[in-house]
Design a protein around this motif. Structure first.
Motif, mmCIF file in Angstrom:
data_model
loop_
_atom_site.group_PDB
_atom_site.id
_atom_site.type_symbol
_atom_site.label_atom_id
_atom_site.label_comp_id
_atom_site.label_asym_id
_atom_site.label_seq_id
_atom_site.Cartn_x
_atom_site.Cartn_y
_atom_site.Cartn_z
ATOM 1 N N GLU A 147 0.512 -1.269 -0.110
ATOM 2 C CA GLU A 147 -0.232 -0.064 0.459
ATOM 3 C C GLU A 147 1.076 1.227 -0.376
ATOM 4 O O GLU A 147 0.503 1.799 -0.537
ATOM 5 C CB GLU A 147 -0.419 0.148 1.458
ATOM 6 C CG GLU A 147 -2.215 -1.326 1.107
ATOM 7 C CD GLU A 147 -2.388 -0.872 0.162
ATOM 8 O OE1 GLU A 147 -3.132 0.206 -0.284
ATOM 9 O OE2 GLU A 147 -3.170 -2.192 -1.142
ATOM 10 N N GLY A 148 1.726 1.200 0.548
ATOM 11 C CA GLY A 148 2.586 2.198 0.717
ATOM 12 C C GLY A 148 3.290 2.935 -0.744
ATOM 13 O O GLY A 148 3.598 3.888 -1.139
ATOM 14 N N LEU A 149 4.303 1.434 -0.934
ATOM 15 C CA LEU A 149 4.054 1.262 -2.488
ATOM 16 C C LEU A 149 3.624 1.935 -3.996
ATOM 17 O O LEU A 149 4.068 2.928 -4.228
ATOM 18 C CB LEU A 149 4.739 -0.145 -2.962
ATOM 19 C CG LEU A 149 6.030 -0.587 -2.428
ATOM 20 C CD1 LEU A 149 6.357 -1.691 -2.545
ATOM 21 C CD2 LEU A 149 7.419 0.093 -3.586
ATOM 22 N N ARG A 150 2.273 1.778 -3.633
ATOM 23 C CA ARG A 150 1.239 2.102 -4.187
ATOM 24 C C ARG A 150 0.770 3.545 -4.136
ATOM 25 O O ARG A 150 0.703 4.322 -5.064
ATOM 26 C CB ARG A 150 -0.432 1.313 -3.997
ATOM 27 C CG ARG A 150 -0.553 -0.272 -4.616
ATOM 28 C CD ARG A 150 -1.167 -0.215 -4.024
ATOM 29 N NE ARG A 150 -1.703 -2.023 -4.938
ATOM 30 C CZ ARG A 150 -2.857 -2.643 -4.491
ATOM 31 N NH1 ARG A 150 -3.176 -2.833 -3.771
ATOM 32 N NH2 ARG A 150 -2.685 -3.883 -4.836
ATOM 33 N N ALA A 151 1.097 3.696 -3.051
ATOM 34 C CA ALA A 151 0.820 5.307 -2.523
ATOM 35 C C ALA A 151 1.912 6.462 -3.072
ATOM 36 O O ALA A 151 1.718 7.436 -3.843
ATOM 37 C CB ALA A 151 0.951 5.598 -0.838
ATOM 38 N N ARG A 211 8.135 4.145 2.776
ATOM 39 C CA ARG A 211 7.689 3.188 2.406
ATOM 40 C C ARG A 211 8.028 2.463 1.137
ATOM 41 O O ARG A 211 6.721 1.388 0.890
ATOM 42 C CB ARG A 211 5.955 4.139 1.709
ATOM 43 C CG ARG A 211 5.511 4.860 3.109
ATOM 44 C CD ARG A 211 3.879 5.755 1.783
ATOM 45 N NE ARG A 211 5.090 6.321 1.294
ATOM 46 C CZ ARG A 211 4.189 7.626 0.227
ATOM 47 N NH1 ARG A 211 2.812 8.032 0.789
ATOM 48 N NH2 ARG A 211 4.653 8.169 -0.292
ATOM 49 N N VAL A 212 8.698 2.971 0.782
ATOM 50 C CA VAL A 212 9.387 1.815 -0.796
ATOM 51 C C VAL A 212 11.050 1.347 -0.107
ATOM 52 O O VAL A 212 11.099 1.877 0.835
ATOM 53 C CB VAL A 212 9.238 2.997 -2.255
ATOM 54 C CG1 VAL A 212 8.687 4.035 -2.685
ATOM 55 C CG2 VAL A 212 10.889 4.067 -1.765
ATOM 56 N N ILE A 213 10.950 0.436 -1.522
ATOM 57 C CA ILE A 213 12.718 -0.207 -0.931
ATOM 58 C C ILE A 213 13.349 0.586 -1.787
ATOM 59 O O ILE A 213 13.320 0.967 -3.497
ATOM 60 C CB ILE A 213 11.749 -1.345 -2.025
ATOM 61 C CG1 ILE A 213 10.941 -2.477 -1.834
ATOM 62 C CG2 ILE A 213 13.649 -2.510 -2.645
ATOM 63 C CD1 ILE A 213 10.816 -2.704 -0.109
ATOM 64 N N ALA A 235 18.209 1.516 -8.815
ATOM 65 C CA ALA A 235 18.202 0.226 -9.538
ATOM 66 C C ALA A 235 17.099 -0.223 -10.181
ATOM 67 O O ALA A 235 16.105 0.116 -10.754
ATOM 68 C CB ALA A 235 19.178 -0.570 -9.301
ATOM 69 N N LYS A 236 16.434 -0.673 -8.568
ATOM 70 C CA LYS A 236 14.585 -1.335 -8.961
ATOM 71 C C LYS A 236 13.855 0.243 -8.936
ATOM 72 O O LYS A 236 12.766 0.300 -9.284
ATOM 73 C CB LYS A 236 14.236 -1.836 -7.313
ATOM 74 C CG LYS A 236 15.365 -3.184 -7.506
ATOM 75 C CD LYS A 236 14.745 -3.587 -6.162
ATOM 76 C CE LYS A 236 15.921 -4.670 -5.598
ATOM 77 N NZ LYS A 236 14.917 -5.804 -4.291
ATOM 78 N N ILE A 237 13.807 1.546 -8.676
ATOM 79 C CA ILE A 237 12.928 2.565 -8.951
ATOM 80 C C ILE A 237 13.085 2.898 -9.900
ATOM 81 O O ILE A 237 12.358 2.811 -10.943
ATOM 82 C CB ILE A 237 13.450 3.643 -7.764
ATOM 83 C CG1 ILE A 237 12.876 3.473 -6.427
ATOM 84 C CG2 ILE A 237 12.802 4.705 -8.047
ATOM 85 C CD1 ILE A 237 13.924 4.368 -5.751
ATOM 86 N N GLU A 238 14.400 3.107 -10.418
ATOM 87 C CA GLU A 238 14.690 3.395 -12.047
ATOM 88 C C GLU A 238 14.054 2.583 -12.853
ATOM 89 O O GLU A 238 13.518 2.848 -14.678
ATOM 90 C CB GLU A 238 16.018 3.335 -12.299
ATOM 91 C CG GLU A 238 16.654 5.145 -11.560
ATOM 92 C CD GLU A 238 18.517 5.044 -12.203
ATOM 93 O OE1 GLU A 238 18.549 3.602 -12.453
ATOM 94 O OE2 GLU A 238 18.337 6.431 -11.615
ATOM 95 N N ALA A 239 13.626 1.147 -12.644
ATOM 96 C CA ALA A 239 13.595 0.030 -12.983
ATOM 97 C C ALA A 239 11.830 0.467 -13.922
ATOM 98 O O ALA A 239 11.503 -0.331 -14.979
ATOM 99 C CB ALA A 239 13.582 -1.518 -12.736
ATOM 100 N N ALA A 240 11.809 0.303 -12.612
ATOM 101 C CA ALA A 240 10.262 0.780 -12.475
ATOM 102 C C ALA A 240 9.498 1.979 -13.572
ATOM 103 O O ALA A 240 9.013 1.873 -14.484
ATOM 104 C CB ALA A 240 9.338 1.047 -10.748
ATOM 105 N N ILE A 241 10.337 2.591 -13.539
ATOM 106 C CA ILE A 241 10.579 3.962 -14.281
ATOM 107 C C ILE A 241 10.039 3.415 -15.711
ATOM 108 O O ILE A 241 9.497 4.078 -16.369
ATOM 109 C CB ILE A 241 11.203 5.067 -13.932
ATOM 110 C CG1 ILE A 241 10.880 5.763 -12.182
ATOM 111 C CG2 ILE A 241 11.013 6.320 -14.536
ATOM 112 C CD1 ILE A 241 11.610 6.695 -12.247
#
Length: 198
Positions: free
Chosen positions: A61-65, A91-93, A97-103
């Motif tokens: 839920e935190g990631l979604r927000a 709220r996120v990991i 690298a993972k954040i940029e992968a999501a984008i």
């Protein structure tokens, strides 16, 4: 759905954590056809790399927000400022690298859509559009990857997606119902099979 710990479930979800039990009982293995929901799940599986799935469930839920409800239109427009913001968000990991992968994944998702390619249809084509029905008495005997997950992983990487190796991809396929890997003795095995046959 009855979240009673006495129901016969796949043992991987344990018997005590209500969040894990609900995930097993209500989501895992249910065929998902919504393109945006599938992308969100792929992102979450990427965030899980190296972590326990329960960690992601607790942060979901935190990631979604933090990620604007995983709206690809919004996430694709994130700038370096948003990356920096997310790196300080508990709220996120907090992995660059993972954040940029999501984008990057959001941008690929949009490019596919804009070119007339449905992300859901494309993913499901790796199982010929129907869930693979497996028969396993013990989840420990299940494979961690399959020829289909290897092929899907290769195709995702070819598109530019990250954190989508064949093991992560197989976990994704199990979760979104491309494979019904509930144990045969699990109370969800037959209902999930019926969903795939519908």
């Amino acid at each position: 759905m009855d979240a009673s710990p006495t129901l016969n479930r796949c043992p991987w979800c344990g018997t005590t954590d209500p969040l894990y039990l609900a995930y097993h009982d209500e989501e895992w293995g249910v065929p998902e056809r919504d393109a945006r929901a599938l992308w969100e799940k792929l992102v979450l599986d990427g965030f899980q790399a190296g972590l326990a799935w329960i960690t992601i469930l607790r942060k979901r839920e935190g990631l979604r927000a933090a990620f604007d409800d995983f709206d690809p239109e919004v996430v694709a427009g994130y700038t370096e400022a948003e990356v920096d913001r997310l790196l300080t968000d508990s709220r996120v990991i907090r992995s660059r690298a993972k954040i940029e992968a999501a984008i990057g994944g959001a941008r690929i998702w949009l490019a596919m859509r804009d070119e007339g390619e449905d992300f859901s249809d494309w993913l499901w084509s790796f199982v010929d559009g129907r869930p693979i029905q497996t028969i396993h008495a013990d989840y420990r005997a299940m494979p961690t990857q399959t020829p289909q997950s290897v092929a899907l992983s290769k195709a995702l990487k070819g598109r530019g997606f990250k954190f989508c190796g064949p093991v992560i991809t197989y976990a994704f396929m199990q979760a979104v119902g491309m494979v019904n890997d509930h144990e045969t003795s699990c109370f969800r095995h037959e209902p999930v099979r019926a969903m795939g046959d519908a």
